[in-house]
Design an enzyme around this catalytic site. Structure first.
Site: not given
Ligand code: GRF
Length: 207
Positions: A11, A13, A65, A107, A109, A150, A178, A180
């Site tokens: 976590g 981010n 699912r 998202n 990446h 992505d 530096q 994200e």
């Protein structure tokens, strides 16, 4: 902007988003909830510490699912989010959720897409591949989520130099610190202020 954050791990981010909202560098934004598929995710602790609603839901708890997908989307919709942020979320997003939140789900990446991305490129594997290829520049990308992996419209990217002696762990840490943790908050602030539009599959950012 009502933001719902989906997490699976540490976590950091999420923490960058929380810090940005609390510091006022992310404007017009409220984190309305955090959902994790991993009950042990430290990200859940971070949310609770800041009084943010946090819950756990995992495909493992459902007999199929399809049943998980339905329940997951119901839980997501209950927060009435304007934006869904996938911050290290390792569960495949249900197709119906991608459709419902097209250009309202982002998202992050840890590479400069289209390099080192797609199925199988996650976590340290991204940095191992970059070092193996011998690239001199890596970085991170924030993009809208579409049906691919992505592959959605790119919102922000930030480059980071590879240094002599870098290991995957050292490189991962530099990319997070530096790149994200800078572009994730910045992307949310841009979206919160209506500065990002999508035209012909590419984003236009108003300055
Ligand atoms: C980050 O490296 C991010 O790029 C990737 O998963 C990791 C999440 O880390 N999607 P954290 O949970 O935000 O610390």
């Amino acid at each position: 902007l009502r933001v719902l954050v989906c997490v699976s791990g540490g976590g950091t981010n999420l923490q960058a988003i929380i810090d940005g909202v609390e510091a006022g560098t992310i404007t017009n934004t409220e984190i309305v909830g955090v959902i994790s598929n991993n009950k042990n995710a430290f990200a859940l602790e971070r949310a609770k510490k800041h009084g943010i609603s946090a819950e756990c839901i995992s495909p493992k708890d459902y007999e199929s699912r399809d049943i998980f997908n339905k329940q997951f989307l119901e839980r997501v919709n209950a927060y009435k989010p304007d934006l869904i942020v996938l911050a290290g979320f390792l569960v495949v997003i249900p197709p119906e959720m991608i459709a419902e939140y097209r250009n309202r789900m982002i998202n992050i990446h840890p590479s400069l897409i289209p390099a080192f991305c797609g199925t199988g490129y996650y976590g340290l594997k991204v940095h191992e591949a970059a070092l193996k290829r011998g690239v001199k520049v890596v970085g991170a990308t924030v993009h809208f989520v579409d049906e691919g992996t992505d592959t959605g419209p790119i919102i922000l990217q930030k480059a980071v130099e590879v240094q002599n002696g870098d290991t995957p762990e050292i490189l991962q840490k530099r990319v997070m610190e530096q790149a994200e943790w800078k572009i994730m908050p910045e992307a949310i602030d841009l979206i919160a202020n209506g500065k990002v539009t999508v035209e012909d599959g590419r984003t236009v950012i108003c300055d």
